[in-house]
Design a protein around this motif. Structure first.
Motif, PDB file in Angstrom:
ATOM      1  N   LYS A 143      -3.469   8.784  10.323  1.00 45.39           N
ATOM      2  CA  LYS A 143      -4.469   9.943   8.931  1.00 45.39           C
ATOM      3  C   LYS A 143      -4.586   9.954   8.114  1.00 45.39           C
ATOM      4  O   LYS A 143      -5.066  10.153   7.036  1.00 45.39           O
ATOM      5  CB  LYS A 143      -4.716  11.137   9.695  1.00 45.39           C
ATOM      6  N   GLN A 144      -2.839  10.407   7.994  1.00 42.34           N
ATOM      7  CA  GLN A 144      -2.396  10.226   6.053  1.00 42.34           C
ATOM      8  C   GLN A 144      -2.889   8.856   4.865  1.00 42.34           C
ATOM      9  O   GLN A 144      -2.745   9.001   3.967  1.00 42.34           O
ATOM     10  CB  GLN A 144      -1.309  11.058   6.161  1.00 42.34           C
ATOM     11  N   ARG A 145      -2.482   8.016   6.151  1.00 46.50           N
ATOM     12  CA  ARG A 145      -2.534   6.704   5.273  1.00 46.50           C
ATOM     13  C   ARG A 145      -3.580   6.498   4.562  1.00 46.50           C
ATOM     14  O   ARG A 145      -4.790   6.381   3.435  1.00 46.50           O
ATOM     15  CB  ARG A 145      -2.150   5.807   5.891  1.00 46.50           C
ATOM     16  N   VAL A 146      -4.631   7.228   5.901  1.00 47.05           N
ATOM     17  CA  VAL A 146      -6.311   7.161   5.600  1.00 47.05           C
ATOM     18  C   VAL A 146      -6.800   8.188   4.755  1.00 47.05           C
ATOM     19  O   VAL A 146      -7.369   7.156   3.625  1.00 47.05           O
ATOM     20  CB  VAL A 146      -6.963   6.945   6.763  1.00 47.05           C
ATOM     21  N   GLY A 147      -6.106   9.079   4.390  1.00 45.53           N
ATOM     22  CA  GLY A 147      -6.447   9.903   2.799  1.00 45.53           C
ATOM     23  C   GLY A 147      -6.053   9.282   1.830  1.00 45.53           C
ATOM     24  O   GLY A 147      -6.227   9.882   0.874  1.00 45.53           O
ATOM     25  N   ILE A 148      -4.603   9.048   1.866  1.00 43.87           N
ATOM     26  CA  ILE A 148      -4.069   8.387   1.253  1.00 43.87           C
ATOM     27  C   ILE A 148      -5.293   6.949   0.081  1.00 43.87           C
ATOM     28  O   ILE A 148      -5.985   6.775  -0.832  1.00 43.87           O
ATOM     29  CB  ILE A 148      -2.820   8.050   0.803  1.00 43.87           C
ATOM     30  N   ALA A 149      -5.892   6.764   1.237  1.00 39.43           N
ATOM     31  CA  ALA A 149      -6.524   5.217   1.242  1.00 39.43           C
ATOM     32  C   ALA A 149      -7.954   6.135   0.477  1.00 39.43           C
ATOM     33  O   ALA A 149      -8.241   5.285  -1.221  1.00 39.43           O
ATOM     34  CB  ALA A 149      -6.933   4.785   1.707  1.00 39.43           C
ATOM     35  N   ARG A 150      -8.018   6.718   1.141  1.00 37.71           N
ATOM     36  CA  ARG A 150     -10.054   7.361   0.239  1.00 37.71           C
ATOM     37  C   ARG A 150      -9.812   7.824  -1.277  1.00 37.71           C
ATOM     38  O   ARG A 150     -10.616   7.625  -1.987  1.00 37.71           O
ATOM     39  CB  ARG A 150     -10.396   8.268   1.390  1.00 37.71           C
ATOM     40  N   ALA A 151      -8.343   8.463  -1.697  1.00 36.41           N
ATOM     41  CA  ALA A 151      -8.253   9.336  -2.927  1.00 36.41           C
ATOM     42  C   ALA A 151      -7.968   8.020  -3.905  1.00 36.41           C
ATOM     43  O   ALA A 151      -8.141   7.984  -4.640  1.00 36.41           O
ATOM     44  CB  ALA A 151      -6.884   9.968  -2.771  1.00 36.41           C
ATOM     45  N   LEU A 152      -7.148   7.073  -3.343  1.00 32.94           N
ATOM     46  CA  LEU A 152      -7.102   6.076  -3.911  1.00 32.94           C
ATOM     47  C   LEU A 152      -8.417   4.701  -4.627  1.00 32.94           C
ATOM     48  O   LEU A 152      -7.832   4.692  -5.705  1.00 32.94           O
ATOM     49  CB  LEU A 152      -5.771   4.311  -3.334  1.00 32.94           C
TER      50      LEU A 152
END
Length: 263
Positions: A143-152
């Motif tokens: 989930k945190q990886r997806v949050g980072i992807a969304r931010a990037l």
């Protein structure tokens, strides 16, 4: 010109006729591509400072400028990743990232270009295989990886991380730290991260900003971390410079904690 400039910033909150001084006379210049960690005891205004940079909260006095322009509200050039991933549970991984992409690039990229951009950012965090899964179907670290992807995917000038690994187990946290270092190396993002983890701060940062205790917290010390990149946590475990930086941060935090107890 300084990339991000924080100049003599004060922040207070007024509630019921009582004023709470959170930050006092905070000044900091950050270079493009620099990785900064902000560390300090609970209540020292770390998250408040991050929110000011994000434009989610207004300064009481002083100012914040990004590339010479005043920060006076939120914007896609400053993306935030919180400790809570903040994914919408009824949307898939792909759809969660698409929310950001559609908002920022809805008028400038075609549908096919937006799709490719979403997949590119999911690839960066190694989550393209889970694009059709919903948040309930993946782990906390994913989930945190997806949050980072969304931010990037917003293609921000500055990535703001508010204890992004704080709720994760030690092994998952280590893997995500390595992933963030790899992404920062490839993209050259400017990153500002709040953390309570001394080892994390030393491993990831170019400089560590150490805050005094609140109320009216200030920057107590700024510690440069002169370690070459790329960094390997195993090799650094016995590195003298790494250990010296770690000792300096622990000493600062210990002395501040002792001051609070004495008060």
């Amino acid at each position: 010109m300084t990339y991000l400039s924080i100049e003599n910033v004060d922040k207070h909150f007024d509630r019921g006729g009582v004023r709470s001084e959170v930050l006092k006379d905070v000044s900091l210049d950050i270079a493009q591509g620099e990785v900064i960690s902000i560390i300090g005891h609970s209540g020292c205004g770390k998250s408040t400072l991050l929110n000011l940079i994000a434009g989610l909260t207004e300064v009481s006095s002083g100012g914040i400028q990004l590339e010479g322009r005043e920060v006076n509200g939120p914007g896609p050039e400053r993306a935030v990743v919180f400790q809570n991933h903040s994914l919408l549970p009824w949307l898939t991984v792909y759809e969660n990232v698409n929310l950001a992409v559609a908002k920022v690039f809805g008028r400038t990229k075609t549908g096919a270009e937006r799709h490719d951009w979403i997949m590119h950012n999911l690839d960066l965090v190694q989550m393209s295989h889970a694009k059709d899964k919903r948040p309930t179907e993946i782990s906390g670290g994913m989930k945190q990886r997806v949050g980072i992807a969304r931010a990037l995917a917003m293609q921000p000038k500055i990535l703001l991380l508010d204890e992004p690994f704080g709720a994760l187990d030690a092994l998952t946290r280590a893997h995500l730290q390595d992933a963030v270092m790899d992404i920062q190396k490839r993209l050259g993002n400017t990153m500002i991260m709040i953390t309570h983890d001394v080892d994390e701060a030393v491993l990831l940062s170019d400089r560590i900003v150490m805050m005094t205790n609140g109320p009216a917290a200030r920057i107590g010390e700024i510690l440069p971390v002169p370690l070459e990149r790329p960094r390997n946590r195993i090799e650094l475990a016995g590195d003298r410079t790494y250990l010296k930086c770690r000792e300096a941060v622990l000493k600062f935090l210990y002395e501040r904690h002792r001051f609070v107890e004495a008060a």
